[in-house]
Design an enzyme around this catalytic site. Structure first.
Site, PDB file in Angstrom:
ATOM      1  N   LYS A 182     -26.118 -11.140   5.945  1.00 36.21           N
ATOM      2  CA  LYS A 182     -24.962 -11.293   5.064  1.00 36.21           C
ATOM      3  C   LYS A 182     -24.075 -12.418   5.632  1.00 36.21           C
ATOM      4  O   LYS A 182     -24.086 -12.585   6.844  1.00 36.21           O
ATOM      5  CB  LYS A 182     -24.258  -9.942   5.093  1.00 36.21           C
ATOM      6  CG  LYS A 182     -22.900  -9.859   4.507  1.00 36.21           C
ATOM      7  CD  LYS A 182     -22.391  -8.446   4.590  1.00 36.21           C
ATOM      8  CE  LYS A 182     -20.940  -8.413   4.258  1.00 36.21           C
ATOM      9  NZ  LYS A 182     -20.059  -8.832   5.348  1.00 36.21           N
ATOM     10  N   LYS A 213     -27.607   2.823   7.797  1.00 37.05           N
ATOM     11  CA  LYS A 213     -26.926   4.019   8.308  1.00 37.05           C
ATOM     12  C   LYS A 213     -27.630   5.270   7.774  1.00 37.05           C
ATOM     13  O   LYS A 213     -27.858   5.393   6.567  1.00 37.05           O
ATOM     14  CB  LYS A 213     -25.449   4.013   7.880  1.00 37.05           C
ATOM     15  CG  LYS A 213     -24.633   2.851   8.464  1.00 37.05           C
ATOM     16  CD  LYS A 213     -23.176   2.930   8.006  1.00 37.05           C
ATOM     17  CE  LYS A 213     -22.418   1.631   8.238  1.00 37.05           C
ATOM     18  NZ  LYS A 213     -22.076   1.334   9.604  1.00 37.05           N
ATOM     19  N   GLU A 235     -10.842   0.410   8.256  1.00 36.61           N
ATOM     20  CA  GLU A 235     -10.989   0.063   9.669  1.00 36.61           C
ATOM     21  C   GLU A 235      -9.613  -0.001  10.318  1.00 36.61           C
ATOM     22  O   GLU A 235      -8.623  -0.293   9.634  1.00 36.61           O
ATOM     23  CB  GLU A 235     -11.658  -1.303   9.808  1.00 36.61           C
ATOM     24  CG  GLU A 235     -13.047  -1.349   9.207  1.00 36.61           C
ATOM     25  CD  GLU A 235     -13.655  -2.731   9.327  1.00 36.61           C
ATOM     26  OE1 GLU A 235     -14.413  -2.951  10.270  1.00 36.61           O
ATOM     27  OE2 GLU A 235     -13.355  -3.595   8.494  1.00 36.61           O
ATOM     28  N   ASP A 286     -16.034  -9.815   1.537  1.00 32.76           N
ATOM     29  CA  ASP A 286     -16.631  -9.332   2.783  1.00 32.76           C
ATOM     30  C   ASP A 286     -17.251  -7.944   2.605  1.00 32.76           C
ATOM     31  O   ASP A 286     -18.259  -7.635   3.233  1.00 32.76           O
ATOM     32  CB  ASP A 286     -15.528  -9.277   3.863  1.00 32.76           C
ATOM     33  CG  ASP A 286     -16.069  -9.005   5.264  1.00 32.76           C
ATOM     34  OD1 ASP A 286     -17.196  -9.451   5.555  1.00 32.76           O
ATOM     35  OD2 ASP A 286     -15.368  -8.365   6.071  1.00 32.76           O
ATOM     36  N   HIS A 333     -21.336  -3.906   0.862  1.00 31.31           N
ATOM     37  CA  HIS A 333     -21.297  -2.559   1.446  1.00 31.31           C
ATOM     38  C   HIS A 333     -20.792  -1.484   0.478  1.00 31.31           C
ATOM     39  O   HIS A 333     -21.410  -0.429   0.327  1.00 31.31           O
ATOM     40  CB  HIS A 333     -20.422  -2.551   2.696  1.00 31.31           C
ATOM     41  CG  HIS A 333     -20.823  -3.562   3.729  1.00 31.31           C
ATOM     42  ND1 HIS A 333     -22.131  -3.935   3.925  1.00 31.31           N
ATOM     43  CD2 HIS A 333     -20.092  -4.277   4.621  1.00 31.31           C
ATOM     44  CE1 HIS A 333     -22.180  -4.841   4.898  1.00 31.31           C
ATOM     45  NE2 HIS A 333     -20.965  -5.064   5.329  1.00 31.31           N
ATOM     46  N   LYS A 340      -8.560  -3.640   6.485  1.00 28.59           N
ATOM     47  CA  LYS A 340      -8.446  -3.696   7.944  1.00 28.59           C
ATOM     48  C   LYS A 340      -7.042  -3.258   8.353  1.00 28.59           C
ATOM     49  O   LYS A 340      -6.121  -3.314   7.563  1.00 28.59           O
ATOM     50  CB  LYS A 340      -8.728  -5.112   8.435  1.00 28.59           C
ATOM     51  CG  LYS A 340     -10.178  -5.531   8.156  1.00 28.59           C
ATOM     52  CD  LYS A 340     -10.619  -6.683   9.006  1.00 28.59           C
ATOM     53  CE  LYS A 340     -12.044  -7.114   8.696  1.00 28.59           C
ATOM     54  NZ  LYS A 340     -13.070  -6.261   9.289  1.00 28.59           N
TER      55      LYS A 340
HETATM   56  C1  BG6 Z   1     -19.264  -6.443   8.170  1.00 29.85           C
HETATM   57  C2  BG6 Z   1     -17.970  -7.100   7.802  1.00 29.85           C
HETATM   58  O1  BG6 Z   1     -20.275  -6.791   7.263  1.00 29.85           O
HETATM   59  O2  BG6 Z   1     -19.077  -5.019   8.166  1.00 29.85           O
HETATM   60  C3  BG6 Z   1     -16.880  -6.712   8.785  1.00 29.85           C
HETATM   61  O3  BG6 Z   1     -18.145  -8.513   7.807  1.00 29.85           O
HETATM   62  C4  BG6 Z   1     -16.771  -5.211   8.888  1.00 29.85           C
HETATM   63  O4  BG6 Z   1     -15.646  -7.305   8.426  1.00 29.85           O
HETATM   64  C5  BG6 Z   1     -18.118  -4.571   9.118  1.00 29.85           C
HETATM   65  O5  BG6 Z   1     -15.907  -4.928   9.974  1.00 29.85           O
HETATM   66  C6  BG6 Z   1     -18.041  -3.061   9.005  1.00 29.85           C
HETATM   67  O6  BG6 Z   1     -19.272  -2.501   9.377  1.00 29.85           O
HETATM   68  P1  BG6 Z   1     -19.334  -1.115  10.149  1.00 29.85           P
HETATM   69  O7  BG6 Z   1     -20.787  -0.819  10.265  1.00 29.85           O
HETATM   70  O8  BG6 Z   1     -18.648  -1.319  11.465  1.00 29.85           O
HETATM   71  O9  BG6 Z   1     -18.607  -0.124   9.306  1.00 29.85           O
END
Ligand code: BG6
Length: 528
Positions: free
Chosen positions: A168, A202, A236, A255, A260, A356
């Site tokens: 990605k 996951k 996050e 992002d 996701h 974030k």
């Molecule tokens: C990434 C994003 O693809 O996924 C990040 O670019 C993000 O900004 C991350 O922090 C989150 O992934 P995970 O697995 O830590 O939840």
């Protein structure tokens, strides 16, 4: 992601593809010195060695432009692995892997790099299969693939496959995703391309399909007739960290959402595929993304973090992070109300939020069921009863819970909101994994179920393109608009309030219900 059964319900004698070791292959990692290789790819390979999933004829060639002795590269990988595992590195497994690591210094744009790579690969006669992992900045995706094609390294034969894993971000809007697909597919056929979304690595995300389709009790309720709405939360506590340059061009929407969050949405909302065959599943995902109702800017809230506190420590605002413009309008938070125009989901809103520097790090999906249809308990308006919520905790504290009403023991009928909970940690032995193991293993086996097809990626971008267009003419006027460490902008609450709904608290406890804790405890006294 070949489904098999295990434990007491194991189908005796059933062929179990996932118990087998991957076929011999040479894995070439472009971006060998990068963070992704050190933090995720190599630790995942190490875990696969420990699980005995790799062939004795497996090996790795790391390619990067840094001119360094191979031993120094391997040393940097060892240090990173030790950081992750403490002192508990399994020396036998690590040395098994390090004996199979080679380093090639070369520029990704230079023909000579690919000539040298071809010579190296030709020496691995016992492992003619080739997996190329593009752990590089996205601007290199197409050029590296074109170079591989030019060097004849993408040609397959009946006893040698060639596959490419692409990280990605796959494009930054619909136009660029289409252009990238076009360049990639000039060199490779679709079945050679493995576009990664690490959320699909996951366990708990993969479990959603098992929950829905390996159980008889959920799917009959999985429709607009029984589900009121769904909340998908990926939050996050960290800020933009050292990724300011990348994030300034990207923002929370690009992002996280078309990749996701949409993967989570797909797992929850796709129609049952006819099998777990890669194309059967991906057809349903693509169909779902095409059914997303055009997203209006009025159904979206964006935010950017101000200074605040995170885990008790003061933290700066986004505009004071490294490599971020002091007047940046990049969003670090987004909340959306999404509608799906199909028979199953018409009228059921899906609320998505991600950001974030929020209260807690959590990924969860809350499926809110409709209230009981009839006010059987005469003195109590039925809407005051706690709703049934199926809460899927993707991370951390992996598991799920379902909340419902129960009669409190006693002479009168008093109703409490209660919950049944399943935690992975109390049921299964922990599996040490960084999340890339299944993805790499599946790619070696040629199973693309957990990877994105060209049309799926494009359908996801297509769904958010109207929003990107609207935002490009309408910069935000209120940034920064939420404090670091808070639950996000106040306007995100209004997005749900106007539908008479509320977000669940971010990262609340596992017996959450939709009503505040105090109200839960006060109980609803009813007479029948
Ligand atoms: C990434 C994003 O693809 O996924 C990040 O670019 C993000 O900004 C991350 O922090 C989150 O992934 P995970 O697995 O830590 O939840």
């Amino acid at each position: 992601m070949t489904p098999t059964q295990s434990g007491s319900v194991a189908a005796q004698g059933a062929s179990n593809l996932r118990e087998r070791r991957a076929p011999p292959a040479v894995m070439t990692i472009f971006g060998a010195s990068g963070d992704l290789t050190k933090r995720l790819i190599v630790p995942a390979l190490y875990n696969l060695v420990r699980a005995n999933k790799l062939s004795d004829d497996f090996s790795v060639i790391g390619v990067d432009h840094t001119d360094r002795p191979p031993q120094e590269w391997i040393q940097s990988l060892s240090e990173m692995l030790e950081q992750f595992t403490g002192c508990a590195v399994d020396k036998t497994a690590w040395s098994w892997l390090t004996q199979r690591l080679q380093y090639l210094c070369g520029d990704f744009a230079d023909d000579a790099t690919f000539t040298k790579l071809k010579i190296l690969l030709a020496k691995h006669k016992q492992a003619p299969n080739g997996l190329f992992y593009l752990a590089v900045a996205d601007r290199f995706f197409a050029p590296v693939i074109e170079q591989l094609g030019k060097a004849g390294l993408t040609e397959q034969s009946s006893d040698a496959w060639r596959r490419v894993i692409i990280e990605k971000p796959f494009g930054h809007d619909l136009g660029s995703a289409k252009a990238l697909n076009a360049r990639v597919l000039k060199v490779l056929s679709e079945d050679q391309v493995y576009r990664i979304d690490h959320f699909l690595g996951k366990e708990t995300v993969q479990n959603i399909l098992v929950l829905r389709f390996a159980n008889g009790i959920f799917e009959p309720l999985w429709t607009r007739d029984h589900i009121d709405h769904v909340q998908i939360t990926v939050t996050e506590t960290v800020g933009v960290e050292h990724r300011g340059r990348f994030y300034e061009q990207t923002g929370a929407l690009r992002d996280m959402v078309p990749n996701h969050l949409f993967q989570l949405l797909a797992m929850i909302a796709i129609e049952p595929p006819s099998s777990f065959n890669a194309d059967a599943v991906r057809n349903k995902q693509t169909e779902l993304f095409h059914a997303i109702h055009p997203i209006a800017a009025a159904d979206v809230v964006r935010g950017q973090y101000n200074r605040g506190t995170e885990l008790g420590q003061p933290v700066p605002d986004y505009r004071h992070e490294p490599d971020v413009a002091p007047d940046s309008n990049t969003e670090t938070y987004v909340a959306l109300r999404i509608g799906i125009d199909n028979w199953r989901w018409a009228g059921v809103p899906f609320y998505l939020r991600t950001g974030k520097r929020l209260t807690a790090r959590t990924t969860e999906i809350a499926v809110h069921f409709r209230q009981a249809p009839y006010a059987l308990f005469r003195d109590t308006p039925v809407e005051h009863l706690p709703p049934n919520i199926l809460m899927l905790r993707i991370q951390p504290d992996e598991g799920l819970s379902i909340s419902f009403s129960a009669k409190r023991p006693g002479q009168e009928i008093e109703i409490d909101g209660v919950a049944m909970d399943f935690a992975y940690s109390s049921y299964f032995a922990p599996v040490v994994a960084v999340g890339y193991e299944t993805l790499i293993y599946d790619c070696l086996l040629g199973d693309a179920t957990l990877f994105q097809r060209a049309d799926t990626v494009e359908a996801a971008w297509q769904a958010i393109q109207p929003l990107l267009d609207a935002w490009s003419h309408d910069p935000p006027k209120d940034f920064p608009n939420y404090a670091a460490g808070s639950a996000g902008p106040h306007t995100a609450d209004l997005l749900l309030a106007r539908d008479g709904r509320k977000w669940l608290p971010i990262g609340g406890n596992r017996v959450q219900t939709d009503i505040p804790a105090a109200q839960q405890r006060s109980r609803l006294k009813v007479t029948s």
